[in-house]
Scaffold this motif. Structure first.
Motif, PDB file in Angstrom:
ATOM      1  N   LYS A  26       0.840  -1.185   0.000  1.00  0.00           N
ATOM      2  CA  LYS A  26       0.000   0.000   0.000  1.00  0.00           C
ATOM      3  C   LYS A  26       0.880   1.242   0.000  1.00  0.00           C
ATOM      4  CE  LYS A  26      -3.214   0.166   3.080  1.00  0.00           C
ATOM      5  NZ  LYS A  26      -3.788   0.061   4.447  1.00  0.00           N
ATOM      6  N   CYS A  27       0.504   2.219  -0.798  1.00  0.00           N
ATOM      7  CA  CYS A  27       1.265   3.472  -0.831  1.00  0.00           C
ATOM      8  C   CYS A  27       1.234   4.183   0.515  1.00  0.00           C
ATOM      9  CB  CYS A  27       0.709   4.390  -1.905  1.00  0.00           C
ATOM     10  SG  CYS A  27       0.709   3.689  -3.563  1.00  0.00           S
ATOM     11  N   THR A  28       0.217   3.895   1.314  1.00  0.00           N
ATOM     12  CA  THR A  28       0.068   4.555   2.614  1.00  0.00           C
ATOM     13  C   THR A  28       0.574   3.710   3.773  1.00  0.00           C
ATOM     14  OG1 THR A  28      -2.195   3.695   2.649  1.00  0.00           O
ATOM     15  CG2 THR A  28      -1.895   5.978   1.925  1.00  0.00           C
ATOM     16  N   ALA A  29       1.122   2.524   3.502  1.00  0.00           N
ATOM     17  CA  ALA A  29       1.544   1.623   4.584  1.00  0.00           C
ATOM     18  C   ALA A  29       2.609   2.263   5.467  1.00  0.00           C
ATOM     19  CB  ALA A  29       2.074   0.319   3.995  1.00  0.00           C
ATOM     20  N   ILE A  30       2.615   1.889   6.739  1.00  0.00           N
ATOM     21  CA  ILE A  30       3.604   2.401   7.682  1.00  0.00           C
ATOM     22  C   ILE A  30       4.955   1.745   7.402  1.00  0.00           C
ATOM     23  CG2 ILE A  30       4.292   2.468  10.119  1.00  0.00           C
ATOM     24  CD1 ILE A  30       1.253   2.483  10.785  1.00  0.00           C
ATOM     25  N   ARG A  31       5.961   2.546   7.111  1.00  0.00           N
ATOM     26  CA  ARG A  31       7.314   2.042   6.868  1.00  0.00           C
ATOM     27  C   ARG A  31       8.264   2.378   8.013  1.00  0.00           C
ATOM     28  NH1 ARG A  31       5.603  -1.388   3.165  1.00  0.00           N
ATOM     29  NH2 ARG A  31       4.631  -0.362   1.388  1.00  0.00           N
TER      30      ARG A  31
END
Length: 475
Positions: free
Chosen positions: A294-299
């Motif tokens: 996901k482009c919004t995933a927590i990295r």
């Protein structure tokens, strides 16, 4: 293998040239061939302008909204056929829900907004009259209307449905036709949804076209009234953005690329507080939903140094309970990456992070992978991977390298100022979140970090009850 056709100028067609295969993410079986070589892509632009564009331009905002609502209802009625194809991309039912029904909800949301706020006209007055003379006989007014161009949407593989629909909604509301170019790796799902829309007869002919494969020389034929959007890697986006035709004609280009999103645990939160459990749940959910694609995933997981041990233990315990394997198995909670190429890319990025200041706490290599169910040995699976960076101020790779899979990195901070600095080192992110029960901490961090985030979510025990979460694809 089945040929994945494009929908160009009112006809389903397949190219003649070099083909590319799409494989089942779980079994590895080759399912589709894709090729757009030789298709009349340049002519599709004229077709969109002359047919779809003209039809949409004479529809009022209210009529366009009603059309979108009807399309959303039609898709919702046929969602089960889409879920079946979604499984080919390695998605669990929950992953597919975010993509399929999340995308349909976006169409509903935009249709509702337009129905409530836009006029039953083709012009949208932005404001009241602005007097330009003493007697107010000479005045100005801003209005918005349609452009006689085409929107070319180049989309990413991770949201083959939602990624298309969240762009189609404002495009159609604006009275513009669209040409969709999905990422090849999951193009079969986009194509299935486009087929449903076309066969419904709810959308004017030419308002929606589809390119399965490469875009060929279509950029050479874009004009100043057209628009291009791109979702994908920053490297590819920069290459497209600098295309001579875009520069020559000043063609609008919008890019959504790599994003090193963060989640911050407030200094006030201790393991006994509800906010601590909320934080742990949120991080793990973002790591494992859609296998982290996901482009919004927590990295980047930014944690007070005093709570690092407790956070580490809680995350490892929860990640240890995540079952990976074929989404068809009832016990599986995380599916596969979209293909083997993507899995290899994730491994390369993890290896790079491990060489640049990070150490593995769990996962980190295929040898750590444990699969649930049979027949998934050839799938594109990757284990949930939690890394730790003891000195994130010195080791900058963690703020500029995105492993687009179930991967996140823990990093400590000593005070609120350091937390802010770490958040800003992401160089601009789509989504950030802060878990805290202290309003003063929330105000301080949001004031300092909002400038670098498209969205900032504040979570506490009260908001979490109804919150859609850090990475929810809201319209």
């Amino acid at each position: 293998m089945q040929q994945l056709t494009s929908y160009i100028s009112g006809v389903w067609a397949y190219g003649q040239g070099k083909e590319r295969a799409i494989h089942h993410a779980v079994s590895g079986e080759a399912l589709y061939q894709v090729c757009s070589d030789g298709l009349p892509l340049a002519e599709s632009l004229d077709y969109a302008r002359q047919h779809g564009g003209k039809a949409l331009a004479v529809m009022t905002f209210q009529q366009r909204a009603q059309m979108m609502k009807a399309v959303a209802k039609h898709l919702l009625a046929h969602k089960e056929s889409l879920y079946q194809i979604s499984a080919e991309t390695g998605a669990t039912r929950g992953d597919g829900w975010v993509d399929i029904e999340g995308g349909i909800a976006t169409l509903f949301a935009y249709a509702g907004l337009a129905g409530r706020e836009l006029p039953d006209d083709t012009l949208w007055p932005e404001d009241e009259l602005i007097p330009l003379s003493k007697q107010s006989q000479f005045a100005a007014r801003h209005v918005i209307t349609s452009r006689p161009g085409v929107a070319l949407h180049i989309n990413a593989f991770n949201f083959p449905c939602w990624g298309m629909l969240e762009k189609l909604a404002p495009t159609w509301l604006a009275g513009m036709p669209a040409i969709i170019k999905p990422a090849t790796a999951s193009a079969q799902l986009t194509q299935a949804m486009v087929k449903l829309i076309i066969e419904s007869g709810l959308v004017p002919e030419g308002a929606l076209q589809l390119i399965c494969g490469g875009v060929g020389d279509i950029f050479e034929h874009l004009d100043y009234q057209d628009a291009v959007t791109f979702t994908g890697s920053a490297q590819t986006g920069q290459k497209l953005r600098s295309h001579p035709r875009l520069l020559q004609k000043s063609i609008a280009f919008t890019m959504e690329a790599d994003s090193l999103n963060c989640c911050i645990l407030g200094e006030d939160v201790t393991p006994e507080m509800p906010e601590f459990a909320i934080f742990i749940k949120e991080v793990v959910r973002e790591m494992t939903t859609k296998a982290g694609q996901k482009c919004t995933a927590i990295r980047r997981v930014i944690v007070p140094a005093a709570q690092m041990d407790a956070v580490q233990q809680a995350l490892l315990k929860r990640l240890g309970g995540v079952t990976v394997g074929d989404p068809a198995h009832p016990d599986v909670r995380m599916g596969a990456l979209v293909n083997l190429e993507q899995r290899d890319d994730v491994q390369q990025k993890v290896d790079y992070l491990l060489r640049n200041g990070c150490e593995p706490l769990c996962g980190g290599s295929l040898s750590a992978l444990q699969l649930t169910g049979n027949g998934a040995e050839n799938g594109a699976f990757y284990p949930p991977t939690l890394l730790y960076c003891a000195d994130p101020f010195t080791h900058q790779a963690v703020h500029g390298t995105e492993a687009f899979g179930p991967v996140a990195t823990l990093m400590p901070y000593q005070n609120a100022e350091q937390a802010v600095e770490l958040a800003l080192l992401g160089q601009g992110s789509l989504a950030g979140s802060l878990v805290t029960a202290d309003e003063q901490i929330a105000a301080k961090i949001i004031r300092a970090t909002a400038c670098a985030h498209g969205r900032m979510l504040i979570l506490d025990r009260h908001a979490a009850v109804e919150s859609t979460g850090h990475g929810s694809p809201l319209p």
